[in-house]
Design a protein around this motif. Structure first.
Motif, PDB file in Angstrom:
ATOM      1  N   ILE A 140      40.190  28.528 -21.953  1.00  0.00           N
ATOM      2  CA  ILE A 140      39.520  27.388 -22.587  1.00  0.00           C
ATOM      3  C   ILE A 140      40.481  26.210 -22.693  1.00  0.00           C
ATOM      4  O   ILE A 140      40.210  25.116 -22.223  1.00  0.00           O
ATOM      5  CB  ILE A 140      39.027  27.757 -24.011  1.00  0.00           C
ATOM      6  N   ARG A 141      41.624  26.465 -23.320  1.00  0.00           N
ATOM      7  CA  ARG A 141      42.568  25.390 -23.652  1.00  0.00           C
ATOM      8  C   ARG A 141      43.090  24.663 -22.429  1.00  0.00           C
ATOM      9  O   ARG A 141      43.209  23.436 -22.412  1.00  0.00           O
ATOM     10  CB  ARG A 141      43.740  25.990 -24.443  1.00  0.00           C
ATOM     11  N   VAL A 148      32.184  28.441 -20.231  1.00  0.00           N
ATOM     12  CA  VAL A 148      32.455  29.616 -21.054  1.00  0.00           C
ATOM     13  C   VAL A 148      31.133  30.202 -21.523  1.00  0.00           C
ATOM     14  O   VAL A 148      30.224  29.473 -21.939  1.00  0.00           O
ATOM     15  CB  VAL A 148      33.317  29.250 -22.284  1.00  0.00           C
ATOM     16  N   ILE A 169      36.366  26.350 -28.782  1.00  0.00           N
ATOM     17  CA  ILE A 169      35.859  25.451 -27.742  1.00  0.00           C
ATOM     18  C   ILE A 169      35.780  24.024 -28.280  1.00  0.00           C
ATOM     19  O   ILE A 169      36.189  23.063 -27.610  1.00  0.00           O
ATOM     20  CB  ILE A 169      34.474  25.920 -27.249  1.00  0.00           C
ATOM     21  N   LYS A 170      35.274  23.882 -29.498  1.00  0.00           N
ATOM     22  CA  LYS A 170      35.161  22.548 -30.100  1.00  0.00           C
ATOM     23  C   LYS A 170      36.533  21.913 -30.281  1.00  0.00           C
ATOM     24  O   LYS A 170      36.712  20.717 -30.006  1.00  0.00           O
ATOM     25  CB  LYS A 170      34.435  22.655 -31.454  1.00  0.00           C
ATOM     26  N   SER A 173      37.841  20.636 -26.927  1.00  0.00           N
ATOM     27  CA  SER A 173      36.867  19.902 -26.108  1.00  0.00           C
ATOM     28  C   SER A 173      37.297  18.465 -25.816  1.00  0.00           C
ATOM     29  O   SER A 173      36.909  17.895 -24.798  1.00  0.00           O
ATOM     30  CB  SER A 173      35.492  19.900 -26.778  1.00  0.00           C
ATOM     31  N   GLY A 177      39.338  20.769 -22.391  1.00  0.00           N
ATOM     32  CA  GLY A 177      39.056  22.199 -22.453  1.00  0.00           C
ATOM     33  C   GLY A 177      37.680  22.543 -21.907  1.00  0.00           C
ATOM     34  O   GLY A 177      36.823  21.676 -21.739  1.00  0.00           O
ATOM     35  N   LEU A 179      33.892  24.031 -21.742  1.00  0.00           N
ATOM     36  CA  LEU A 179      32.769  23.912 -22.667  1.00  0.00           C
ATOM     37  C   LEU A 179      31.862  25.137 -22.555  1.00  0.00           C
ATOM     38  O   LEU A 179      32.026  25.975 -21.667  1.00  0.00           O
ATOM     39  CB  LEU A 179      31.993  22.630 -22.379  1.00  0.00           C
ATOM     40  N   LEU A 180      30.898  25.235 -23.469  1.00  0.00           N
ATOM     41  CA  LEU A 180      30.062  26.427 -23.573  1.00  0.00           C
ATOM     42  C   LEU A 180      28.828  26.346 -22.687  1.00  0.00           C
ATOM     43  O   LEU A 180      28.033  25.408 -22.786  1.00  0.00           O
ATOM     44  CB  LEU A 180      29.636  26.632 -25.030  1.00  0.00           C
ATOM     45  N   SER A 254      27.695  22.254 -19.306  1.00  0.00           N
ATOM     46  CA  SER A 254      28.019  22.974 -20.527  1.00  0.00           C
ATOM     47  C   SER A 254      28.222  21.956 -21.643  1.00  0.00           C
ATOM     48  O   SER A 254      28.348  20.755 -21.382  1.00  0.00           O
ATOM     49  CB  SER A 254      29.289  23.814 -20.327  1.00  0.00           C
ATOM     50  N   VAL A 256      29.509  21.091 -26.017  1.00  0.00           N
ATOM     51  CA  VAL A 256      30.305  21.448 -27.188  1.00  0.00           C
ATOM     52  C   VAL A 256      29.364  22.051 -28.231  1.00  0.00           C
ATOM     53  O   VAL A 256      28.396  21.407 -28.632  1.00  0.00           O
ATOM     54  CB  VAL A 256      31.012  20.212 -27.785  1.00  0.00           C
TER      55      VAL A 256
END
Length: 291
Positions: A140-141, A148, A169-170, A173, A177, A179-180, A254, A256
């Motif tokens: 993520i980072r 993700v 994730i937030k 972001s 990073g 995102l979902l 994706s 946040v």
């Protein structure tokens, strides 16, 4: 110019069915003609077992401890239908950070330029989601993964882990990073379970991309050391995994998520506890049951 490889991370708390789900997605994508690598990021190094008839493969960290120079063939093994399998591994028990294996393994494979040489279409990182600490947050980072996904059931601890992931994730972001892409709802057999998950994703401003029921077909396949896609390709469960794989690979946007604060999550859980008790005693009826 080399093609862009789609990189996906799938998180979930231990025991939630994350590796089962990931391996079946990898197997299904391979059947669709994609060149797939599954990158196990759990120190237990058991992510890719069902792609290789239940067998373990040497991990990147173990191999680095044994050899001064590591070759791609030392840590990359092929499994079902040509899926490439890698296990990051972890430190010796009681020593070091488990997440360090992910950092080391990612760096090594980049140095060896294996992604380009294998002409991969997609890499799926299977990551433990109980804690989103430094190492486990790498996909993520560092923006390694574009999208993700998290695997969660309707159980509180699985949702708690998913909510923590949303916080991670937030946090990253705004600095590039990942995102979902959405939540994969696993072991959804009871109507109330679907209602709980649906309510959670609505409150956190995300979405369910597929509902996966608990199935004895999965258990039978894993006892043979195989994915459901390999062991029971014509089963209803295999069709669900294939549908999920298509949705994952076709995800292009994706977002946040909006994680709940801990107090909000506890209050939400308490409300559902009261509602389930009311359903059990017959005071209210489940909306998902259609009664």
């Amino acid at each position: 110019m080399s093609k862009k490889i789609k990189q996906i991370a799938i998180y979930g708390k231990g025991g939630i069915g994350k590796s089962t789900t990931t391996s079946n997605i990898s197997a299904a994508l391979s059947k669709l003609g994609y060149k797939v690598m599954q990158f196990g990021c759990d120190p237990k190094a058991d992510s890719t077992n069902t792609l290789r008839d239940g067998s373990y493969i040497p991990t990147v960290l173990d191999t680095l401890r044994e050899k001064n120079k590591v070759q791609p063939e030392d840590v990359i093994y092929q499994g079902f239908n040509g899926v490439y399998c890698v296990e990051a591994g972890g430190p010796a028990p009681g020593v070091g950070c488990a997440g360090r294996g992910i950092i080391t393994a990612v760096q090594l494979l980049k140095q060896l330029k294996v992604y380009e040489e294998l002409d991969l279409d997609v890499i799926i990182y299977d990551v433990l989601g109980d804690v989103v600490c430094g190492g486990f947050a790498v996909p993520i980072r560092e923006g390694i993964a574009e999208h993700v996904f998290t695997v969660s059931s309707a159980d509180f601890m699985a949702i708690y882990a998913a909510n923590n992931l949303f916080k991670g994730i937030k946090k990253y972001s705004n600095s590039g990073g990942a995102l979902l892409g959405g939540l994969i709802a696993n072991s959804i057999n009871a109507p109330y379970a679907k209602e709980i998950v649906d309510d959670f994703v609505q409150r956190t401003q995300t979405r369910v991309i597929e509902y996966v029921p608990r199935s004895v077909t999965v258990t039978q396949a894993e006892l043979q050391g195989k994915t459901t896609i390999e062991a029971a390709p014509n089963s209803e469960q295999a069709k669900i995994y294939s549908r999920l794989a298509k949705k994952v690979i076709e995800t292009t946007e994706s977002k946040v998520p909006a994680p709940l604060e801990t107090a909000e999550l506890r209050e939400w859980a308490s409300t559902w506890a009261d509602q389930l008790l009311a359903i059990e005693t017959g005071e209210v009826r489940s909306a998902a049951a259609g009664i």
